[in-house]
Motif scaffolding. Structure first.
Motif, short mmCIF file in Angstrom:
data_model
loop_
_atom_site.label_atom_id
_atom_site.label_comp_id
_atom_site.label_asym_id
_atom_site.label_seq_id
_atom_site.Cartn_x
_atom_site.Cartn_y
_atom_site.Cartn_z
N LEU A 119 0.83 -1.21 0.00
CA LEU A 119 0.00 0.00 0.00
C LEU A 119 0.86 1.26 0.00
CD1 LEU A 119 -2.78 -0.98 2.58
CD2 LEU A 119 -2.83 -1.15 0.07
N VAL A 120 2.01 1.20 0.68
CA VAL A 120 2.93 2.34 0.67
C VAL A 120 3.45 2.56 -0.74
CG1 VAL A 120 5.08 3.26 1.62
CG2 VAL A 120 3.56 1.92 3.08
N VAL A 208 -12.72 -1.20 13.56
CA VAL A 208 -11.30 -1.57 13.52
C VAL A 208 -10.56 -0.80 14.61
CG1 VAL A 208 -9.18 -1.60 12.15
CG2 VAL A 208 -11.40 -1.97 11.03
N LEU A 209 -9.88 -1.53 15.47
CA LEU A 209 -8.92 -0.94 16.41
C LEU A 209 -7.55 -1.04 15.75
CD1 LEU A 209 -7.95 0.09 19.21
CD2 LEU A 209 -7.84 -2.32 19.91
N TYR A 210 -6.94 0.10 15.47
CA TYR A 210 -5.64 0.12 14.79
C TYR A 210 -4.61 0.65 15.80
CZ TYR A 210 -2.47 0.55 10.77
OH TYR A 210 -1.44 0.39 9.87
N MET A 211 -3.73 -0.23 16.25
CA MET A 211 -2.74 0.10 17.27
C MET A 211 -1.36 0.24 16.66
SD MET A 211 -4.08 -2.66 20.11
CE MET A 211 -4.38 -3.90 18.83
N LEU A 212 -0.58 1.16 17.17
CA LEU A 212 0.79 1.32 16.75
C LEU A 212 1.62 1.90 17.88
CD1 LEU A 212 1.17 4.44 14.45
CD2 LEU A 212 -1.02 3.82 15.43
N VAL A 226 -1.12 5.64 5.37
CA VAL A 226 -1.96 5.51 4.17
C VAL A 226 -3.22 4.71 4.44
CG1 VAL A 226 0.04 5.75 2.66
CG2 VAL A 226 -0.74 3.46 3.29
N LEU A 227 -3.17 3.77 5.40
CA LEU A 227 -4.29 2.85 5.58
C LEU A 227 -5.37 3.39 6.51
CD1 LEU A 227 -5.64 0.13 5.12
CD2 LEU A 227 -4.09 -0.88 6.81
N THR A 228 -4.99 4.03 7.60
CA THR A 228 -6.02 4.44 8.56
C THR A 228 -7.04 5.42 7.97
OG1 THR A 228 -4.48 6.08 9.50
CG2 THR A 228 -4.66 3.96 10.62
#
Length: 282
Positions: A119-120, A208-212, A226-228
């Motif tokens: 995706l990047v 969606v829980l998006y963790m980083l 790009v995805l979130t």
């Protein structure tokens, strides 16, 4: 031919949760989460291709993320009703494709830094945020070709967990990591060449829980950037001071956030009816 059957761990009763691990890891990384959630959820933690006790990575063809999704079919068959997916890194990339492939079954996603590097590249061709992992994978593959799998493992682990991480890895854990690192070209191919376009993720209607982690390498952060924005029902949680391996290095912190997310989006289950009946009779 019979389809391959993965190894998976199972515990608990309630709505089903399938857990997918990172590369160079196994289903064992989710033991603590399973112990926490087992009183309220039905947990299934799977070993991916070439990991733990699952079938070896096929040598006769390139394996895609959809092949990894197909490997989950016995877990979907065993799961009860709507399924939540909890996943880390490579496993989180698989989980995203699974949610697109199985919208009839996937109820929610709790993801820690999915590594869909393609995706990047789609948004901004190289040079870009994925260059660091692209280089690390090339160096690790060269070490493999030179007959140095331990050197390949060191390159891969130190990229994601920081310099010196391999030296700090207990001896008893190194063998399984070295064995799995033989799949590194397959991992790279699956993640960089996944054909699903970014726009497809805007079709995901599940929460969606998006963790980083705030200290994660640029490739993981680049995917998040790009995805979130493409995910229509996303909650982003950044953990201060954690890196890409947060679910393994700080499971008590990450698992707490996952647990609260799953409780908030818990589908109704027959176990809830039984619990309500017991409470009413008491």
């Amino acid at each position: 031919m019979q389809p391959p059957v993965p190894f998976f761990r199972e515990a608990g009763e309630g709505p089903s949760v399938i857990c997918l691990h990172a590369n160079a890891s196994s289903s064992g990384q989710w033991r603590a989460l399973m112990e926490t959630l087992a009183p309220r959820f039905h947990l299934l933690a799977v070993d991916s291709y070439g990991a733990g006790r699952s079938p070896a990575w096929p040598r006769d063809r390139a394996v895609s993320l959809r092949d990894e999704v197909a490997l989950l079919e016995p877990l979907f068959a065993r799961a009860r009703g709507p399924v939540s997916l909890v996943a880390h890194s490579y496993g989180a990339a698989v989980a995203l494709i699974a949610a697109l492939e199985r919208p009839d079954r996937v109820h929610s996603l709790a993801l820690y830094e999915p590594t869909l590097f393609g995706l990047v590249d789609e948004v901004s061709p190289a040079p870009n945020d994925a260059d660091g992992i692209r280089s690390a994978l090339a160096v690790a593959a060269a070490a493999l070709d030179a007959g140095d799998p331990a050197g390949a493992a060191e390159c891969f682990v130190d990229f994601w967990a920081g310099p010196g991480a391999w030296d700090a890895t207990p001896e008893e854990r190194r063998g399984s990591i070295i064995a799995s690192i033989a799949n590194i070209r397959g991992w790279a191919n699956a993640l960089f060449n996944e054909p699903t376009p970014l726009r497809a993720f805007s079709w995901l209607g599940v929460p969606v829980l998006y963790m980083l982690g705030s200290e994660s390498p640029a490739p993981a952060c680049g995917v998040a950037r790009v995805l979130t924005p493409a995910l229509p029902r996303v909650q982003v949680v950044e953990f201060e001071g954690l890196g890409h391996m947060g679910p393994i290095t700080h499971p008590e912190i990450v698992n707490g956030v996952i647990s609260r997310f799953l409780e908030r989006h818990r589908p109704f289950h027959r176990a809830d009816l039984l619990r309500m009946a017991v409470q009413a009779s008491g």
